[in-house]
Design an enzyme around this catalytic site. Structure first.
Site, PDB file in Angstrom:
ATOM      1  N   ASP A  42      44.334  45.362  35.378  1.00  0.00           N
ATOM      2  CA  ASP A  42      45.336  44.958  34.847  1.00  0.00           C
ATOM      3  C   ASP A  42      45.800  45.540  33.427  1.00  0.00           C
ATOM      4  O   ASP A  42      46.732  46.612  33.486  1.00  0.00           O
ATOM      5  CB  ASP A  42      45.411  43.285  34.575  1.00  0.00           C
ATOM      6  CG  ASP A  42      46.676  42.807  34.024  1.00  0.00           C
ATOM      7  OD1 ASP A  42      47.603  43.425  33.976  1.00  0.00           O
ATOM      8  OD2 ASP A  42      46.745  41.619  33.627  1.00  0.00           O
ATOM      9  N   LYS A  81      43.017  31.636  33.574  1.00  0.00           N
ATOM     10  CA  LYS A  81      42.599  32.711  32.416  1.00  0.00           C
ATOM     11  C   LYS A  81      41.025  32.252  32.128  1.00  0.00           C
ATOM     12  O   LYS A  81      40.979  31.059  31.693  1.00  0.00           O
ATOM     13  CB  LYS A  81      43.504  32.906  31.483  1.00  0.00           C
ATOM     14  CG  LYS A  81      44.734  33.460  31.823  1.00  0.00           C
ATOM     15  CD  LYS A  81      45.690  33.605  30.517  1.00  0.00           C
ATOM     16  CE  LYS A  81      47.040  34.618  31.148  1.00  0.00           C
ATOM     17  NZ  LYS A  81      46.496  35.923  31.551  1.00  0.00           N
ATOM     18  N   GLU A 132      40.572  39.609  37.851  1.00  0.00           N
ATOM     19  CA  GLU A 132      41.511  40.531  37.094  1.00  0.00           C
ATOM     20  C   GLU A 132      40.771  40.948  35.751  1.00  0.00           C
ATOM     21  O   GLU A 132      40.488  40.150  34.770  1.00  0.00           O
ATOM     22  CB  GLU A 132      42.651  39.533  36.884  1.00  0.00           C
ATOM     23  CG  GLU A 132      43.874  40.301  36.684  1.00  0.00           C
ATOM     24  CD  GLU A 132      45.169  39.826  36.743  1.00  0.00           C
ATOM     25  OE1 GLU A 132      45.939  39.891  36.020  1.00  0.00           O
ATOM     26  OE2 GLU A 132      45.345  38.796  37.690  1.00  0.00           O
ATOM     27  N   LYS A 152      52.544  44.938  35.774  1.00  0.00           N
ATOM     28  CA  LYS A 152      53.602  44.274  34.874  1.00  0.00           C
ATOM     29  C   LYS A 152      54.672  45.267  35.031  1.00  0.00           C
ATOM     30  O   LYS A 152      54.655  46.040  33.943  1.00  0.00           O
ATOM     31  CB  LYS A 152      53.072  43.932  33.854  1.00  0.00           C
ATOM     32  CG  LYS A 152      51.875  42.744  33.667  1.00  0.00           C
ATOM     33  CD  LYS A 152      51.300  42.610  32.323  1.00  0.00           C
ATOM     34  CE  LYS A 152      50.745  41.175  32.542  1.00  0.00           C
ATOM     35  NZ  LYS A 152      49.800  40.908  33.507  1.00  0.00           N
ATOM     36  N   ASP A 186      41.511  35.426  35.660  1.00  0.00           N
ATOM     37  CA  ASP A 186      41.997  36.554  34.950  1.00  0.00           C
ATOM     38  C   ASP A 186      41.114  36.768  33.436  1.00  0.00           C
ATOM     39  O   ASP A 186      41.280  35.658  32.694  1.00  0.00           O
ATOM     40  CB  ASP A 186      43.455  36.314  34.607  1.00  0.00           C
ATOM     41  CG  ASP A 186      44.086  37.475  33.703  1.00  0.00           C
ATOM     42  OD1 ASP A 186      43.448  38.481  33.597  1.00  0.00           O
ATOM     43  OD2 ASP A 186      45.080  37.422  33.361  1.00  0.00           O
TER      44      ASP A 186
END
Length: 318
Positions: free
Chosen positions: A233, A152, A208, A257, A181
């Site tokens: 995302d 991240k 992402e 998700k 991400d």
């Protein structure tokens, strides 16, 4: 046929707080569902909200469970509103297990042996800690067989993260892949800098959600300017958002998700109808929802992409 259900909240402690652009997360909270049919068969489900991604809150899910009829039919389950996507997923997944145990045609596998065999075909993306800790943490994932890693960014200063990124690229074996991400936390200028660096590194599978969902047009334009792929995302957190982005022309990677996306039946139908490039990803759900999502992943995910479920090391064992 009518069904009855019980529900119980749960809390699951992170081993170390998870830091993202959305903030610091210390405890995963959710709801376990227990559905029973007239023959006494049981189907387990899980509601695992993620409100900063666009799902309902835990309190809204709890209120819905309290108001849901004590005796209900499948029509009630498939009438749960889209504004409660985690509830849709939890109830429908539990009902799907009951369908299988009743001997009717099931859309998911429920026996442990079948799950093990089907899930064995999946590769996992190992979630690294943020910041400098990633420089050594990847080794644990590598030793257990993971070859794709997720890191991240947009959490601390860009100067520091770029320095650590360069060190991480040098440390990772040549066969490794890295996902970056940003959780929508970069500016356009920062995103372009990251994409330029990623193009040079040659190890980044995709970036992402570099920008917030409201900057969809900018993200879409970036997709054609760099070699590094871009994945959506937060922009596609729910099924309705997924459909909207597809209708607006997104043909890149969709990180889904599923536990907060809404109805798994409708999600399956959309993915099958449009043959999109899907990466299924975790919301740090417990085993019940994890199995249900991985069953979808076996069926629908891109065969050459790791699923975003290399997260078990983040939790204190139950």
């Amino acid at each position: 046929m009518t069904y009855r259900f019980e529900f119980n909240p749960y809390q699951r402690q992170f081993r170390h707080p998870l830091t993202t652009h959305h903030g610091i997360w210390k405890v995963r909270e959710g709801i376990i569902l227990r559905l029973m049919d007239e023959a006494g068969r049981i189907g387990w489900g899980e509601i695992a909200p993620l409100p900063w991604f666009g799902s309902e809150t835990l309190e809204q899910a709890r209120q819905f469970c309290q108001q849901f009829p004590s005796q209900f039919t499948s029509t009630d389950i498939f009438s749960i509103p889209a504004e409660l996507p985690a509830c849709q997923f939890g109830f429908e997944s539990a009902w799907d297990v009951l369908v299988a145990r009743d001997g009717r045609k099931s859309r998911i596998e429920t026996e442990n042996t079948s799950q093990s065999l089907s899930h064995a075909s999946l590769k996992y993306s190992y979630l690294l800690p943020t910041g400098e800790a990633a420089l050594t943490a990847w080794q644990q994932g590598w030793q257990q067989g993971d070859r794709t890693f997720k890191w991240k960014i947009g959490v601390t200063s860009m100067e520091s993260e770029l320095r650590w990124f360069d060190q991480l690229v040098q440390a990772l074996p040549p066969s490794a892949q890295l996902r970056l991400d940003a959780n929508g936390g970069l500016t356009q200028n920062q995103a372009e800098q990251w994409l330029q660096v990623a193009d040079q590194a040659g190890i980044v599978e995709f970036m992402e959600q570099p920008l917030p969902p409201e900057e969809f047009d900018v993200i879409k334009a970036m997709q054609d300017q760099y070699k590094t792929a871009i994945a959506l995302d937060e922009s596609v957190a729910t099924l309705n958002q997924l459909k909207t982005c597809y209708q607006q022309g997104w043909r890149g990677i969709f990180v889904i998700k599923a536990a907060i996306a809404g109805s798994p039946t409708q999600l399956r139908q959309f993915c099958q109808a449009h043959d999109i490039d899907v990466v299924f990803s975790s919301v740090f759900e417990r085993a019940i929802a994890r199995i249900a999502v991985l069953n979808l992943a076996v069926e629908l995910s891109h065969p050459h992409r790791a699923v975003g479920f290399g997260v078990n090391h983040w939790f204190v064992e139950d």
